[in-house]
Every structure is written in C-alpha cells, then in structure tokens.
Design a protein around this motif. Sequence first.
Motif, short mmCIF file in Angstrom:
data_model
loop_
_atom_site.label_atom_id
_atom_site.label_comp_id
_atom_site.label_asym_id
_atom_site.label_seq_id
_atom_site.Cartn_x
_atom_site.Cartn_y
_atom_site.Cartn_z
N GLU A 63 -42.88 -27.39 6.89
CA GLU A 63 -44.03 -28.23 6.62
C GLU A 63 -43.64 -29.71 6.46
OE1 GLU A 63 -46.12 -26.54 3.34
OE2 GLU A 63 -46.60 -24.74 4.45
N PHE A 64 -42.40 -30.03 6.70
CA PHE A 64 -41.94 -31.42 6.56
C PHE A 64 -41.77 -32.00 7.95
CE2 PHE A 64 -39.17 -34.90 5.15
CZ PHE A 64 -39.86 -35.29 4.02
N ASP A 65 -42.90 -32.36 8.54
CA ASP A 65 -42.89 -32.90 9.90
C ASP A 65 -42.75 -34.42 9.88
OD1 ASP A 65 -45.35 -33.62 8.93
OD2 ASP A 65 -46.52 -32.70 10.53
N LEU A 66 -42.93 -35.04 11.03
CA LEU A 66 -42.79 -36.49 11.14
C LEU A 66 -43.78 -37.20 10.23
CD1 LEU A 66 -41.54 -38.98 12.44
CD2 LEU A 66 -43.21 -38.74 14.30
N ASN A 67 -45.02 -36.71 10.14
CA ASN A 67 -46.01 -37.35 9.27
C ASN A 67 -45.57 -37.31 7.81
OD1 ASN A 67 -47.79 -37.95 11.37
ND2 ASN A 67 -48.69 -35.91 11.28
N ALA A 68 -45.08 -36.18 7.36
CA ALA A 68 -44.62 -36.06 5.97
C ALA A 68 -43.42 -36.98 5.73
CB ALA A 68 -44.26 -34.61 5.65
N HIS A 69 -42.54 -37.06 6.70
CA HIS A 69 -41.36 -37.93 6.58
C HIS A 69 -41.79 -39.40 6.46
CE1 HIS A 69 -37.22 -39.22 7.12
NE2 HIS A 69 -37.66 -40.10 8.00
N LEU A 70 -42.72 -39.82 7.32
CA LEU A 70 -43.18 -41.20 7.28
C LEU A 70 -43.94 -41.50 5.99
CD1 LEU A 70 -44.30 -41.65 10.99
CD2 LEU A 70 -42.24 -42.55 9.89
N LEU A 71 -44.76 -40.57 5.52
CA LEU A 71 -45.48 -40.76 4.26
C LEU A 71 -44.52 -40.85 3.09
CD1 LEU A 71 -48.58 -38.45 4.72
CD2 LEU A 71 -48.58 -40.94 4.50
N ARG A 72 -43.46 -40.08 3.14
CA ARG A 72 -42.44 -40.14 2.08
C ARG A 72 -41.77 -41.52 2.08
NH1 ARG A 72 -36.68 -37.77 2.25
NH2 ARG A 72 -36.07 -37.81 0.09
N GLY A 101 -37.13 -34.23 -0.43
CA GLY A 101 -37.23 -33.76 0.94
C GLY A 101 -36.82 -32.30 0.96
N PRO A 102 -36.96 -31.64 2.08
CA PRO A 102 -36.56 -30.24 2.16
C PRO A 102 -35.08 -30.07 1.86
CG PRO A 102 -37.71 -30.91 4.15
CD PRO A 102 -37.47 -32.14 3.35
N ARG A 103 -34.74 -28.97 1.23
CA ARG A 103 -33.33 -28.63 0.98
C ARG A 103 -32.99 -27.41 1.82
NH1 ARG A 103 -35.31 -29.59 -4.27
NH2 ARG A 103 -34.69 -31.62 -5.00
N THR A 104 -31.87 -27.53 2.54
CA THR A 104 -31.47 -26.45 3.44
C THR A 104 -30.07 -25.98 3.08
OG1 THR A 104 -30.47 -27.96 5.03
CG2 THR A 104 -32.82 -27.50 5.30
N GLU A 105 -29.66 -24.92 3.71
CA GLU A 105 -28.30 -24.42 3.50
C GLU A 105 -27.27 -25.42 4.02
OE1 GLU A 105 -27.12 -21.88 1.73
OE2 GLU A 105 -29.20 -21.55 1.14
N ILE A 106 -27.65 -26.22 5.02
CA ILE A 106 -26.75 -27.26 5.53
C ILE A 106 -26.48 -28.28 4.42
CG2 ILE A 106 -26.53 -29.16 7.17
CD1 ILE A 106 -28.20 -27.44 9.13
N ASP A 107 -27.56 -28.68 3.72
CA ASP A 107 -27.39 -29.63 2.61
C ASP A 107 -26.48 -29.04 1.53
OD1 ASP A 107 -29.16 -31.43 3.81
OD2 ASP A 107 -30.88 -30.42 2.87
N ARG A 108 -26.68 -27.77 1.22
CA ARG A 108 -25.85 -27.13 0.19
C ARG A 108 -24.40 -27.02 0.63
NH1 ARG A 108 -30.58 -24.11 0.41
NH2 ARG A 108 -31.94 -24.50 -1.37
N ALA A 109 -24.18 -26.71 1.93
CA ALA A 109 -22.82 -26.62 2.44
C ALA A 109 -22.13 -27.97 2.40
CB ALA A 109 -22.82 -26.06 3.87
N LEU A 110 -22.86 -29.04 2.76
CA LEU A 110 -22.28 -30.39 2.71
C LEU A 110 -21.96 -30.79 1.27
CD1 LEU A 110 -24.51 -32.22 5.34
CD2 LEU A 110 -22.07 -31.68 5.54
#
Length: 132
Positions: A63-72, A101-110
Amino acid sequence: MSVYGVDLAEWYANGRWVALLDFIDGLPSACRLNEAIVNDKEYAAHIASQPKPKGEWAPRVAEFDLNAHLLRDILHAVKALRQTSIAVAGGRPSEETPFPGPRTEIDRALADLDRQWTEDFIGQFGFDATDI
C-alpha cells in the motif's frame, strides 16, 4: 456476482476457500469489507483483548505506492517548515518524528549487517556489544 472477472459465488460453491481468503487479503485497506469488519462488535472485542504490538506501526509495502511516498515527503517538508518557523520566531521547536515507511526483511537484514559491523569495529578497541 463477478468482480474483476472472478465469480466469487462459484469459488464459494466449489469450496475454494484459500483462493477466497487470498482475494480478501489482497483488498485495499480502504474497502467496504474492512469497514464492516472493524465495525463488528465481536471482532472489536477480540482485537481489544489482544496484547499491544511490540514494534512501531509501519505501512504495508503493498500500500506504499508512489502517491504515498510523495505525500510522506510533503509531510516531512511541512514539518521542517514548521520547525524553521518556530526557530525563526525565537522559539524552540520540538523534535519531529518522521512518518514511517514500510519495513521489510531487506531493511532488517541491512540493520543486522550494520550492527555486526559496529560490533566488530568496537571490538578492535576492546569494547563489546553491551557498550553500544
């Protein structure tokens, strides 16, 4: 009833429960089904009885698309302007917390890799992980 070329009545009649649940899970959070679910008294009582989540809330990646990113980004800019205005007027602005912002397993791994590097680095100077 056919939705997006899918006959949900047929799925129900054929017992395609997993497909139905997958379809329902794929609905956007702002839909009539979710409105009905959150306004159900039994469901509300069940949710209220659950322990509070340990981590902070973050939006779903789906649900975090380009519109949500720009609004953030706009929200963060407005907060920065607010802080600047307060400081220019001689006040002391409070610290603004950024909208998550969204948190993913990639973020956790980094984050885990950063933590490991930090532990290895401070280990060279005789410190350990408890000193961080």
